[in-house]
Scaffold this motif. Structure first.
Motif, PDB file in Angstrom:
ATOM      1  N   ASP A 137       6.229   7.741   0.502  1.00 66.76           N
ATOM      2  CA  ASP A 137       5.374   6.570   0.647  1.00 66.76           C
ATOM      3  C   ASP A 137       6.216   5.324   0.881  1.00 66.76           C
ATOM      4  OD1 ASP A 137       3.264   4.786   0.608  1.00 66.76           O
ATOM      5  OD2 ASP A 137       3.159   4.701  -1.567  1.00 66.76           O
ATOM      6  N   LEU A 138       7.351   5.243   0.205  1.00 66.58           N
ATOM      7  CA  LEU A 138       8.219   4.060   0.291  1.00 66.58           C
ATOM      8  C   LEU A 138       8.881   3.925   1.654  1.00 66.58           C
ATOM      9  CD1 LEU A 138       9.604   1.716  -1.335  1.00 66.58           C
ATOM     10  CD2 LEU A 138      11.454   3.335  -1.783  1.00 66.58           C
ATOM     11  N   ILE A 139       9.379   5.031   2.193  1.00 64.40           N
ATOM     12  CA  ILE A 139      10.217   4.951   3.409  1.00 64.40           C
ATOM     13  C   ILE A 139       9.407   4.954   4.685  1.00 64.40           C
ATOM     14  CG2 ILE A 139      12.133   6.063   2.237  1.00 64.40           C
ATOM     15  CD1 ILE A 139      11.439   8.626   3.784  1.00 64.40           C
ATOM     16  N   GLU A 167      -3.014  -6.244  10.364  1.00 68.17           N
ATOM     17  CA  GLU A 167      -4.030  -5.623   9.511  1.00 68.17           C
ATOM     18  C   GLU A 167      -4.078  -4.109   9.701  1.00 68.17           C
ATOM     19  OE1 GLU A 167      -6.557  -6.041   6.380  1.00 68.17           O
ATOM     20  OE2 GLU A 167      -5.321  -7.578   7.367  1.00 68.17           O
ATOM     21  N   ARG A 168      -3.784  -3.636  10.897  1.00 68.00           N
ATOM     22  CA  ARG A 168      -3.773  -2.194  11.142  1.00 68.00           C
ATOM     23  C   ARG A 168      -2.687  -1.503  10.321  1.00 68.00           C
ATOM     24  NH1 ARG A 168      -4.849  -2.718  17.573  1.00 68.00           N
ATOM     25  NH2 ARG A 168      -7.105  -2.309  17.554  1.00 68.00           N
ATOM     26  N   GLU A 221      -1.211   1.372   5.271  1.00 67.83           N
ATOM     27  CA  GLU A 221      -0.456   1.357   4.015  1.00 67.83           C
ATOM     28  C   GLU A 221      -1.373   1.404   2.800  1.00 67.83           C
ATOM     29  OE1 GLU A 221       3.286   1.077   3.511  1.00 67.83           O
ATOM     30  OE2 GLU A 221       2.637   2.211   5.253  1.00 67.83           O
ATOM     31  N   ASN A 222      -2.450   0.646   2.844  1.00 65.34           N
ATOM     32  CA  ASN A 222      -3.390   0.647   1.716  1.00 65.34           C
ATOM     33  C   ASN A 222      -4.022   2.022   1.525  1.00 65.34           C
ATOM     34  OD1 ASN A 222      -2.919  -2.053   1.231  1.00 65.34           O
ATOM     35  ND2 ASN A 222      -4.665  -2.757   2.405  1.00 65.34           N
ATOM     36  N   ASN A 223      -4.407   2.637   2.642  1.00 66.04           N
ATOM     37  CA  ASN A 223      -4.997   3.978   2.563  1.00 66.04           C
ATOM     38  C   ASN A 223      -3.993   4.989   2.021  1.00 66.04           C
ATOM     39  OD1 ASN A 223      -7.320   2.929   3.584  1.00 66.04           O
ATOM     40  ND2 ASN A 223      -7.186   3.908   5.576  1.00 66.04           N
ATOM     41  N   LYS A 224      -2.747   4.847   2.456  1.00 63.90           N
ATOM     42  CA  LYS A 224      -1.708   5.778   2.005  1.00 63.90           C
ATOM     43  C   LYS A 224      -1.491   5.663   0.504  1.00 63.90           C
ATOM     44  CE  LYS A 224       2.501   4.880   3.173  1.00 63.90           C
ATOM     45  NZ  LYS A 224       3.697   4.634   3.989  1.00 63.90           N
ATOM     46  N   SER A 225      -1.492   4.441   0.001  1.00 60.24           N
ATOM     47  CA  SER A 225      -1.316   4.243  -1.442  1.00 60.24           C
ATOM     48  C   SER A 225      -2.470   4.844  -2.237  1.00 60.24           C
ATOM     49  CB  SER A 225      -1.193   2.742  -1.750  1.00 60.24           C
ATOM     50  OG  SER A 225      -0.063   2.190  -1.119  1.00 60.24           O
ATOM     51  N   ILE A 226      -3.691   4.687  -1.690  1.00 60.98           N
ATOM     52  CA  ILE A 226      -4.858   5.254  -2.370  1.00 60.98           C
ATOM     53  C   ILE A 226      -4.791   6.776  -2.360  1.00 60.98           C
ATOM     54  CG2 ILE A 226      -7.369   5.507  -2.243  1.00 60.98           C
ATOM     55  CD1 ILE A 226      -7.416   2.646  -1.044  1.00 60.98           C
TER      56      ILE A 226
END
Length: 471
Positions: free
Chosen positions: A468-470, A172-173, A178-183
């Protein structure tokens, strides 16, 4: 209600000033640096705060998972009276009072159960026929140790709850990051889009100014009989076209600024230099391939597979019968004298085993099968995510390379148009060329400048998505 609204507004402004000291300045509009903008967004976005609460729930699950290792304390007592009891002492009343207290503890690393108990009872008999009283005191304390040998050997099952919760938290960490980065990436692009439209408007404003200057010049020439009226109308139409285009881009800019201002006390200017720096960085980056196994997406799936493998091993252990060995020692006493009621002079020892086997054991078999199915599904998900990664990387790299090529060609076309404009202006001033050619070339230059800015923004967007991808 008005006081509450005022308080919230002041609180919001103070928060923004804490993050951006420059926003407290008066006079000229302050410049909002790119890192400051991103930091502020990270602290203000409700989506990120919601993600944080999800992480907190998983952290709380780790604490809950330790419950099986808690010490259990128990205590109780009773008192009873039996009337008209016939014993060797005759007919009378018998009363019994007892009390017990105990502690039970599961040692998770080994699966061992340790329990201790203290018992105390007092019995009293009153003879109605003889008038004699007779009392006994029976204290005892015992210690029992139980060790599993098959099911839950070395705490295999007991350790699962806590270890599984910790593994889920690790997963989850990474997901949280990852979720924060996408936002945040959406707001990274928004910041540079903000700069893009401000720069486009500056270019169009310059074109409007140049067109109006030419308009005044032609107007004077028409009055002097040196130019035709249709030349003047062409320049007027060109100016109006620029103004219409300006309004279109201004509308888009206002939408962007309205979105940005949701999180700011006042609206500053973005930092143009940040745009130039990130463009240079993205323009020189080779967009090299990074092995999928090094990305957070791969780490998330690998941790999930590790967790499922562990779950499968634990479920295999649950299929085994329960075979527990135990040993118990008890110190006890028996006295008819209250002064020596606490003496425990005798010791009892006992050892034994307990065997339990579920015939069929459908629940454990289903849990094992479910873990195996989930593990297989996760392997397919890994392959699918790997393919998506390759497609995305190929797409970003191709788009970046194509954009870089277009940037070079567009830059070359712009230089050619600027050189062409100089020649055409000279010819027009010599009455060797119609004004429409000059206007058309100026329009083409204005469009190419906008196109060049948009291509730079596109490359920055590809670079943000690639990074973001790598990661």
């Amino acid at each position: 209600m008005k006081k509450l609204t005022l308080y919230m507004g002041l609180s919001f402004m103070i928060t923004s000033l804490m993050y951006f000291p420059s926003l407290a300045e008066t006079g000229n509009k302050p410049v909002l640096k790119y890192p400051d903008f991103i930091k502020h967004i990270e602290n203000m976005l409700p989506e990120i705060k919601a993600n944080e609460t999800d992480l907190m729930l998983y952290e709380n699950k780790v604490k809950r998972s330790k419950a099986s290792g808690d010490i259990t304390a128990a205590a109780g007592g009773d008192y009873s009276i039996q009337e008209q009891t016939k014993t060797t002492y005759g007919t009378g009343n018998a009363s019994t009072g007892s009390f017990y207290a105990g502690l039970n503890k599961k040692l998770i690393p080994t699966g061992t159960t340790v329990s201790t108990e203290y018992n105390y009872s007092k019995s009293r008999y009153s003879s109605l026929s003889t008038g004699l009283d007779y009392s006994t005191y029976e204290p005892s304390v015992s210690l029992k140790i139980t060790q599993p040998l098959l099911y839950n050997f070395l705490g295999r099952v007991d350790k699962y709850a806590e270890k599984n919760a910790k593994m889920q938290l690790d997963i989850e960490r990474i997901k949280y990051s990852e979720n924060n980065k996408s936002i945040i990436n959406a707001y990274r692009k928004l910041y540079f889009e903000w700069i893009l439209y401000k720069e486009i408007l500056i270019n169009i404003k310059e074109s409007i100014s140049n067109s109006k200057t030419l308009e005044e010049k032609i107007k004077r020439q028409v009055k002097a009989g040196l130019s035709d009226d249709d030349d003047y109308q062409k320049v007027v139409a060109s100016t109006l076209a620029y103004e219409c285009r300006y309004e279109e881009y201004l509308t888009t800019l206002k939408k962007i600024e309205n979105e940005v201002q949701l999180y700011l006390a006042q609206l500053p200017d973005p930092d143009k230099e940040s745009f130039n720096l990130l463009f240079m960085e993205s323009n020189t980056d080779a967009f090299e391939n990074v092995d999928f196994s090094k990305t957070n997406s791969a780490k998330t799936i690998e941790l999930a597979m590790e967790n499922l493998n562990y779950t499968r091993e634990v479920n295999e252990n649950k299929l085994l019968p329960e075979l527990n060995v135990y040993s118990q020692v008890t110190r006890k006493g028996y006295s008819e004298d209250s002064s020596s009621a606490s003496r425990m002079d005798n010791t009892d020892y006992s050892v034994g085993f307990e065997f339990t086997y579920k015939i069929g054991n459908n629940s454990a078999e289903s849990d094992l099968k479910e873990a195996e199915i989930n593990l297989l599904a996760m392997k397919y998900e890994y392959e699918s995510t790997l393919n998506d990664y390759k497609k995305s990387f190929s797409g970003y790299k191709s788009s970046a390379e194509g954009t870089k090529t277009l940037l070079k060609k567009t830059g070359a076309v712009l230089k050619a148009l600027e050189a062409q404009l100089k020649t055409e202006t000279k010819k027009y001033n010599q009455a060797r060329l119609n004004l429409s050619y000059v206007i058309e070339t100026e329009n083409s230059i204005a469009l190419k400048k906008i196109e060049l800015l948009e291509l730079k923004y596109q490359l920055i967007g590809h670079y943000i998505d690639y990074k973001d991808l790598i990661k």
